[in-house]
Scaffold this active site. Structure first.
Site, PDB file in Angstrom:
ATOM      1  N   HIS A 160       0.767  -1.116  -0.375  1.00 50.85           N
ATOM      2  CA  HIS A 160      -0.108  -0.322   0.343  1.00 50.85           C
ATOM      3  C   HIS A 160       1.423   1.358   0.228  1.00 50.85           C
ATOM      4  CE1 HIS A 160      -3.576  -2.764   2.112  1.00 50.85           C
ATOM      5  NE2 HIS A 160      -3.738  -2.563   0.842  1.00 50.85           N
ATOM      6  N   ARG A 218       0.426   4.483   0.449  1.00 51.65           N
ATOM      7  CA  ARG A 218       0.299   5.881   1.174  1.00 51.65           C
ATOM      8  C   ARG A 218       1.000   5.491   2.540  1.00 51.65           C
ATOM      9  NH1 ARG A 218      -6.383   6.021   1.948  1.00 51.65           N
ATOM     10  NH2 ARG A 218      -6.089   3.444   2.836  1.00 51.65           N
ATOM     11  N   GLU A 219       1.462   3.773   2.940  1.00 47.38           N
ATOM     12  CA  GLU A 219       2.056   3.293   4.417  1.00 47.38           C
ATOM     13  C   GLU A 219       4.034   3.453   4.762  1.00 47.38           C
ATOM     14  OE1 GLU A 219       0.415  -0.671   4.464  1.00 47.38           O
ATOM     15  OE2 GLU A 219      -1.607   0.271   4.419  1.00 47.38           O
ATOM     16  N   ARG A 277      -3.241   4.768  -2.645  1.00 49.25           N
ATOM     17  CA  ARG A 277      -3.072   3.486  -1.915  1.00 49.25           C
ATOM     18  C   ARG A 277      -2.603   1.743  -2.288  1.00 49.25           C
ATOM     19  NH1 ARG A 277      -5.257  -0.464   2.258  1.00 49.25           N
ATOM     20  NH2 ARG A 277      -6.607  -1.768   1.554  1.00 49.25           N
ATOM     21  N   ASN A 319      -3.694  -5.861  -2.318  1.00 50.76           N
ATOM     22  CA  ASN A 319      -3.595  -6.607  -1.296  1.00 50.76           C
ATOM     23  C   ASN A 319      -5.017  -7.409  -1.364  1.00 50.76           C
ATOM     24  OD1 ASN A 319      -2.438  -7.793   0.680  1.00 50.76           O
ATOM     25  ND2 ASN A 319      -3.199  -7.137   2.312  1.00 50.76           N
ATOM     26  N   HIS A 341       2.363  -3.180   6.846  1.00 50.41           N
ATOM     27  CA  HIS A 341       1.625  -2.484   6.188  1.00 50.41           C
ATOM     28  C   HIS A 341       1.458  -1.786   8.012  1.00 50.41           C
ATOM     29  CE1 HIS A 341      -0.594  -4.273   2.962  1.00 50.41           C
ATOM     30  NE2 HIS A 341       0.181  -5.671   4.081  1.00 50.41           N
ATOM     31  N   SER A 342       1.192  -0.472   7.364  1.00 49.68           N
ATOM     32  CA  SER A 342       0.394   0.619   8.787  1.00 49.68           C
ATOM     33  C   SER A 342      -1.400   0.828   8.512  1.00 49.68           C
ATOM     34  CB  SER A 342       1.537   1.444   8.615  1.00 49.68           C
ATOM     35  OG  SER A 342       1.126   2.494   7.291  1.00 49.68           O
ATOM     36  N   TYR A 343      -1.759   1.095   9.621  1.00 46.23           N
ATOM     37  CA  TYR A 343      -1.527   1.276  10.792  1.00 46.23           C
ATOM     38  C   TYR A 343      -2.419   0.702  11.978  1.00 46.23           C
ATOM     39  CZ  TYR A 343      -5.579   4.751  11.014  1.00 46.23           C
ATOM     40  OH  TYR A 343      -6.269   5.276  10.292  1.00 46.23           O
ATOM     41  N   GLU A 391       1.201  -4.585  11.340  1.00 48.03           N
ATOM     42  CA  GLU A 391       0.909  -3.630  10.859  1.00 48.03           C
ATOM     43  C   GLU A 391       1.854  -2.984  11.821  1.00 48.03           C
ATOM     44  OE1 GLU A 391      -1.352  -2.363   8.929  1.00 48.03           O
ATOM     45  OE2 GLU A 391      -3.194  -4.165   8.331  1.00 48.03           O
TER      46      GLU A 391
HETATM   47  O1  0X9 Z   1      -6.630  -4.263   3.821  1.00 51.03           O
HETATM   48  C1  0X9 Z   1      -5.323  -4.459   4.381  1.00 51.03           C
HETATM   49  O2  0X9 Z   1      -4.895  -4.475   3.381  1.00 51.03           O
HETATM   50  C2  0X9 Z   1      -4.610  -4.824   5.385  1.00 51.03           C
HETATM   51  N1  0X9 Z   1      -4.401  -3.339   6.255  1.00 51.03           N
HETATM   52  S1  0X9 Z   1      -3.982  -1.911   5.877  1.00 51.03           S
HETATM   53  O3  0X9 Z   1      -4.843  -1.045   6.899  1.00 51.03           O
HETATM   54  N2  0X9 Z   1      -2.402  -1.861   6.264  1.00 51.03           N
HETATM   55  O4  0X9 Z   1      -4.842  -2.173   4.481  1.00 51.03           O
HETATM   56  C3  0X9 Z   1      -5.055  -5.629   6.651  1.00 51.03           C
HETATM   57  C4  0X9 Z   1      -4.820  -7.236   5.430  1.00 51.03           C
HETATM   58  C5  0X9 Z   1      -4.818  -8.347   6.471  1.00 51.03           C
HETATM   59  N3  0X9 Z   1      -4.320  -9.401   5.319  1.00 51.03           N
HETATM   60  C6  0X9 Z   1      -5.937 -10.591   4.816  1.00 51.03           C
HETATM   61  N4  0X9 Z   1      -6.792  -9.434   4.890  1.00 51.03           N
HETATM   62  N5  0X9 Z   1      -5.499 -11.424   4.172  1.00 51.03           N
HETATM   63 ZN    ZN Z   2      -1.216  -1.731   4.049  1.00 49.62          ZN
END
Ligand code: 0X9
Ligand code: ZN
Length: 297
Positions: free
Chosen positions: A66, A68-69, A116, A131, A184-186, A261
């Site tokens: 992502h 922005r992280e 993102r 993701n 990742h964050s956050y 995160e």
């Molecule tokens: O939503 C996401 O992709 C992740 N959080 S973020 O705030 N960095 O965007 C969490 C991903 C966790 N893993 C899965 N859902 N498979």
């Molecule tokens: Zn992320």
């Protein structure tokens, strides 16, 4: 290439210059390879750190899925620095992709700090959430078919050159992967599968135990007594299908698949000030140390 420091966030070319510098300076332990190109043609650079022991277990680490992280690539390069400095005692091979979404990352420096997704051009809106684009339970909960959404999953699993390059890399890699870590964050979470649904893998107790151990050590090493919450991704955070962690566990069969995160819990969110890079990166490194020792047991 050139060295790096962790008092400010760095642009893509700086990070790539650092990887090249390491490969040139420490050719016995480091090599850089481009595993493919982003949709705008940037190389996806993976650094391999190994002291050449045969049959060593391997760990994959990625950052910057992502855009922005920013703390994610920063922490990952800090981990790289430590591993290279201590390569004489490593008994594990590391394959590290610090910026999995180079176009998005560049875009956050130039145009939109809070971007993102990747930079695929769409008819109405741009970008695919990388993701949500991996090929396990693709299209499930927490994903969108609307290209204007932040969680747009893309037209099909691995439709994006960035995720496809990661898949191809693993298809062609002979390393013995025991852990797959995405930074990742956050929010300060150590998340394990599944993310697609509130179910648990059969060996979730092992992932939970190692996660708790990592959280404890992160608290100790980070400096500010920072708390990380450990748990199943869908329960602890929200269900979201098509993530890298679920794919790594389900299809690559890599046991210790985590999404970590990093800081903070929302005060600054994605805009974490640079003075927190080093303490956060120390925490991230602490997690990697714990996971590294766990896979050897
Ligand atoms: O939503 C996401 O992709 C992740 N959080 S973020 O705030 N960095 O965007 C969490 C991903 C966790 N893993 C899965 N859902 N498979
Ligand atoms: Zn992320």
């Amino acid at each position: 290439g050139h060295r790096m420091e962790w008092t400010s966030y760095h642009e893509l070319n700086d990070i790539y210059g650092y990887l090249d510098y390491l490969a040139n300076t420490y050719p016995d332990v480091c090599s850089v390879q481009s595993i493919g190109n982003s949709i705008e043609g940037q190389p996806l650079k993976v650094l391999r750190i190994s002291n050449g022991r045969t049959n060593a277990p391997a760990i994959w680490i990625d950052g910057g899925i992502h855009a922005r992280e920013w703390i994610s690539p920063a922490a990952v390069t800090y981990i790289i620095d430590y591993l290279v400095e201590n390569s004489d005692v490593l008994q594990t091979d590391y394959y590290i992709l610090p910026v999995a979404n180079p176009d998005g990352y560049r875009y956050t420096f130039k145009y939109d700090r809070l971007w993102r997704k990747n930079r695929r051009k769409g008819t109405l809106c741009s970008g695919v959430d990388l993701n949500r684009n991996f090929g396990y339970r693709w299209g499930g909960q927490g994903t969108s078919s609307n290209m204007c959404y932040e969680t747009y999953r893309g037209s099909k699993a691995f439709s994006e050159p960035e995720t496809n390059a990661i898949r191809n890399f693993f298809e062609n890699s002979l390393a013995n992967y025991k852990a797959y870590i995405s930074f990742h964050s956050y929010g300060q979470y150590i998340l394990y599968p599944w993310g697609y649904d509130q179910r648990l893998p059969p060996d979730y107790r092992d992932l939970d135990a190692v996660g708790l151990e990592a959280a404890e050590y992160m608290k100790y090493e980070g400096g500010d007594n920072t708390k990380y919450i450990v748990g199943n991704s869908a329960i602890t955070l929200y269900p979201a299908a098509g993530g890298s962690d679920d794919w790594a566990k389900a299809l690559l069969k890599i046991k210790y698949a985590y999404t970590i995160e990093l800081r903070d819990t929302g005060k600054y969110g994605f805009l974490l000030p640079p003075q927190y890079i080093i303490p956060t990166a120390k925490e991230a490194l602490a997690a990697i140390k714990v996971i590294t020792s766990a896979i050897r047991k």
